[in-house]
Design an enzyme around this catalytic site. Structure first.
Site, PDB file in Angstrom:
ATOM      1  N   ASP A 101       0.828  -1.199   0.000  1.00 42.29           N
ATOM      2  CA  ASP A 101       0.000   0.000   0.000  1.00 42.29           C
ATOM      3  C   ASP A 101       0.870   1.258   0.000  1.00 42.29           C
ATOM      4  O   ASP A 101       1.938   1.285   0.596  1.00 42.29           O
ATOM      5  CB  ASP A 101      -0.909  -0.008   1.237  1.00 42.29           C
ATOM      6  CG  ASP A 101      -2.010   1.027   1.137  1.00 42.29           C
ATOM      7  OD1 ASP A 101      -2.437   1.330   0.010  1.00 42.29           O
ATOM      8  OD2 ASP A 101      -2.435   1.531   2.183  1.00 42.29           O
ATOM      9  N   ASN A 126       1.389   3.332  -3.030  1.00 39.38           N
ATOM     10  CA  ASN A 126       1.941   3.753  -4.316  1.00 39.38           C
ATOM     11  C   ASN A 126       1.440   5.128  -4.734  1.00 39.38           C
ATOM     12  O   ASN A 126       2.213   5.980  -5.193  1.00 39.38           O
ATOM     13  CB  ASN A 126       1.583   2.736  -5.405  1.00 39.38           C
ATOM     14  CG  ASN A 126       2.264   1.400  -5.220  1.00 39.38           C
ATOM     15  OD1 ASN A 126       3.222   1.276  -4.470  1.00 39.38           O
ATOM     16  ND2 ASN A 126       1.753   0.376  -5.890  1.00 39.38           N
ATOM     17  N   TRP A 183       2.851   7.892  -2.540  1.00 42.79           N
ATOM     18  CA  TRP A 183       4.260   8.088  -2.850  1.00 42.79           C
ATOM     19  C   TRP A 183       4.395   9.001  -4.061  1.00 42.79           C
ATOM     20  O   TRP A 183       5.215   9.924  -4.073  1.00 42.79           O
ATOM     21  CB  TRP A 183       4.906   6.739  -3.127  1.00 42.79           C
ATOM     22  CG  TRP A 183       6.379   6.773  -3.397  1.00 42.79           C
ATOM     23  CD1 TRP A 183       7.391   6.632  -2.479  1.00 42.79           C
ATOM     24  CD2 TRP A 183       7.022   6.942  -4.680  1.00 42.79           C
ATOM     25  NE1 TRP A 183       8.611   6.704  -3.101  1.00 42.79           N
ATOM     26  CE2 TRP A 183       8.418   6.896  -4.448  1.00 42.79           C
ATOM     27  CE3 TRP A 183       6.551   7.128  -5.964  1.00 42.79           C
ATOM     28  CZ2 TRP A 183       9.342   7.041  -5.483  1.00 42.79           C
ATOM     29  CZ3 TRP A 183       7.477   7.277  -7.002  1.00 42.79           C
ATOM     30  CH2 TRP A 183       8.847   7.228  -6.753  1.00 42.79           C
ATOM     31  N   HIS A 206       2.927   3.287  -9.027  1.00 42.07           N
ATOM     32  CA  HIS A 206       2.761   1.849  -9.268  1.00 42.07           C
ATOM     33  C   HIS A 206       4.012   1.263  -9.931  1.00 42.07           C
ATOM     34  O   HIS A 206       4.420   0.138  -9.614  1.00 42.07           O
ATOM     35  CB  HIS A 206       1.538   1.603 -10.142  1.00 42.07           C
ATOM     36  CG  HIS A 206       0.238   1.936  -9.468  1.00 42.07           C
ATOM     37  ND1 HIS A 206      -0.087   1.476  -8.209  1.00 42.07           N
ATOM     38  CD2 HIS A 206      -0.819   2.692  -9.875  1.00 42.07           C
ATOM     39  CE1 HIS A 206      -1.292   1.925  -7.868  1.00 42.07           C
ATOM     40  NE2 HIS A 206      -1.748   2.664  -8.861  1.00 42.07           N
ATOM     41  N   SER A 238      -6.939  -6.071  -5.849  1.00 36.81           N
ATOM     42  CA  SER A 238      -8.032  -6.649  -5.074  1.00 36.81           C
ATOM     43  C   SER A 238      -9.343  -6.580  -5.845  1.00 36.81           C
ATOM     44  O   SER A 238      -9.485  -5.825  -6.817  1.00 36.81           O
ATOM     45  CB  SER A 238      -8.191  -5.909  -3.739  1.00 36.81           C
ATOM     46  OG  SER A 238      -8.840  -4.667  -3.933  1.00 36.81           O
ATOM     47  N   THR A 239     -10.310  -7.364  -5.384  1.00 37.04           N
ATOM     48  CA  THR A 239     -11.635  -7.325  -5.996  1.00 37.04           C
ATOM     49  C   THR A 239     -12.270  -5.950  -5.822  1.00 37.04           C
ATOM     50  O   THR A 239     -13.133  -5.558  -6.612  1.00 37.04           O
ATOM     51  CB  THR A 239     -12.554  -8.390  -5.369  1.00 37.04           C
ATOM     52  OG1 THR A 239     -12.477  -8.298  -3.928  1.00 37.04           O
ATOM     53  CG2 THR A 239     -12.118  -9.793  -5.786  1.00 37.04           C
ATOM     54  N   GLU A 240     -11.829  -5.185  -4.822  1.00 39.29           N
ATOM     55  CA  GLU A 240     -12.345  -3.833  -4.599  1.00 39.29           C
ATOM     56  C   GLU A 240     -11.654  -2.796  -5.485  1.00 39.29           C
ATOM     57  O   GLU A 240     -12.173  -1.690  -5.663  1.00 39.29           O
ATOM     58  CB  GLU A 240     -12.171  -3.441  -3.126  1.00 39.29           C
ATOM     59  CG  GLU A 240     -13.102  -4.162  -2.158  1.00 39.29           C
ATOM     60  CD  GLU A 240     -12.697  -5.605  -1.923  1.00 39.29           C
ATOM     61  OE1 GLU A 240     -11.484  -5.896  -1.887  1.00 39.29           O
ATOM     62  OE2 GLU A 240     -13.602  -6.456  -1.794  1.00 39.29           O
ATOM     63  N   ASN A 241     -10.491  -3.146  -6.036  1.00 41.17           N
ATOM     64  CA  ASN A 241      -9.763  -2.181  -6.869  1.00 41.17           C
ATOM     65  C   ASN A 241     -10.467  -1.871  -8.189  1.00 41.17           C
ATOM     66  O   ASN A 241     -10.116  -0.901  -8.870  1.00 41.17           O
ATOM     67  CB  ASN A 241      -8.347  -2.681  -7.163  1.00 41.17           C
ATOM     68  CG  ASN A 241      -7.419  -2.584  -5.976  1.00 41.17           C
ATOM     69  OD1 ASN A 241      -6.424  -3.303  -5.882  1.00 41.17           O
ATOM     70  ND2 ASN A 241      -7.727  -1.700  -5.032  1.00 41.17           N
ATOM     71  N   ARG A 290     -11.680   1.697  -8.780  1.00 42.92           N
ATOM     72  CA  ARG A 290     -10.792   2.791  -9.184  1.00 42.92           C
ATOM     73  C   ARG A 290     -11.059   3.176 -10.641  1.00 42.92           C
ATOM     74  O   ARG A 290     -11.791   2.503 -11.347  1.00 42.92           O
ATOM     75  CB  ARG A 290      -9.334   2.383  -8.988  1.00 42.92           C
ATOM     76  CG  ARG A 290      -9.003   2.054  -7.539  1.00 42.92           C
ATOM     77  CD  ARG A 290      -7.527   1.850  -7.328  1.00 42.92           C
ATOM     78  NE  ARG A 290      -7.231   1.548  -5.935  1.00 42.92           N
ATOM     79  CZ  ARG A 290      -5.998   1.467  -5.437  1.00 42.92           C
ATOM     80  NH1 ARG A 290      -4.942   1.664  -6.220  1.00 42.92           N
ATOM     81  NH2 ARG A 290      -5.810   1.188  -4.150  1.00 42.92           N
ATOM     82  N   GLU A 328       1.004 -13.470  12.476  1.00 46.76           N
ATOM     83  CA  GLU A 328       1.455 -12.296  13.212  1.00 46.76           C
ATOM     84  C   GLU A 328       1.318 -11.082  12.286  1.00 46.76           C
ATOM     85  O   GLU A 328       1.793 -11.099  11.148  1.00 46.76           O
ATOM     86  CB  GLU A 328       2.900 -12.456  13.654  1.00 46.76           C
ATOM     87  CG  GLU A 328       3.107 -13.557  14.691  1.00 46.76           C
ATOM     88  CD  GLU A 328       2.395 -13.255  16.005  1.00 46.76           C
ATOM     89  OE1 GLU A 328       2.389 -12.077  16.420  1.00 46.76           O
ATOM     90  OE2 GLU A 328       1.848 -14.197  16.611  1.00 46.76           O
TER      91      GLU A 328
END
EC number: 2.5.1.-
Length: 222
Positions: A2, A4, A7, A19, A47-50, A53, A188
């Site tokens: 996460d 990109n 940045w 990217h 992701s499936t949510e991307n 965009r 963890e």
């Protein structure tokens, strides 16, 4: 992976440049992780949510996958890296599906290092797809044995892979964002305040040191 976009924005650059720099971080981390003795590395690429965009950004992410495979596949294959693409194939174009098939087939016999790329992946979507697969097998009379955790895990995208010991989230965000929900039940969690394009092998060493200081009990006593 996460940060990109942030940045790039901090440098007055288009998101696509973030990217692209993120891909360079991937290349360095794959080489460095193998040298550190890591045997499995799973990266969350798309992701499936991307899909929410902009079409331009989605196209950029797909183009980067193509470029990464075209530029790096021969080198990955020579160095014993096995590539697996986790996630749904639904909605992906034929050229992307061909790239996925080529990367997996070319490296299928490798075992030195396992590089898994979660692409068009969502943890909830994976669990739903797995439940549907079990239901279809049961309805067809093809289901062997009872439905338990072992049977469920065997039908996940990660079938045959170990559960992750550690999940690292970059950019300072404190959530796992639908990543490996089943597999990460006892992973963890390490949250690092570094944007992905700046993530280096030294950051991986730092994360491993944090992990090594933890006491993993898996619900039992030390």
């Amino acid at each position: 992976m996460d940060g990109n976009g942030r940045w790039a924005s901090a440098r007055g650059l288009p998101r696509a440049m973030g990217h692209r720099q993120g891909v360079e971080a991937v290349r360095a981390l794959v080489r460095g992780s193998a040298d550190l003795g890591v045997t499995h590395l799973t990266l969350f690429g798309f992701s499936t949510e991307n899909w929410r965009r902009s079409s331009e950004e989605v196209s950029t992410l797909f183009d980067l996958l193509k470029q990464f495979v075209d530029a790096d596949l021969d080198d990955l294959a020579r160095n014993g890296v096995r590539v697996r693409i986790l996630g749904s194939r639904q909605g992906l174009s034929r050229d992307i599906l061909d790239i996925i098939d080529r990367a997996e087939a070319r490296t299928a016999s490798n075992s030195r290092f396992n590089l898994n790329v979660a692409f068009n992946y969502g943890g909830r979507d994976e669990i739903v797809r797995t439940a549907k697969a079990l239901l279809a097998e049961a309805q067809a009379g093809a289901l062997q044995g009872e439905i338990d955790e072992k049977a469920f895990a065997a039908r996940l995208d990660t079938s045959g892979l170990p559960d992750p010991d550690m999940i690292i989230r970059t950019s300072g965000e404190m959530r796992i964002s639908n990543f490996l929900l089943w597999q990460g039940a006892y992973s963890e969690l390490v949250f690092m305040d570094v944007l992905w394009p700046d993530f280096s092998v030294d950051h991986m060493k730092e994360a491993i040191a944090i992990y090594q200081a933890r006491n993993r009990r898996f619900g039992g006593r030390p």
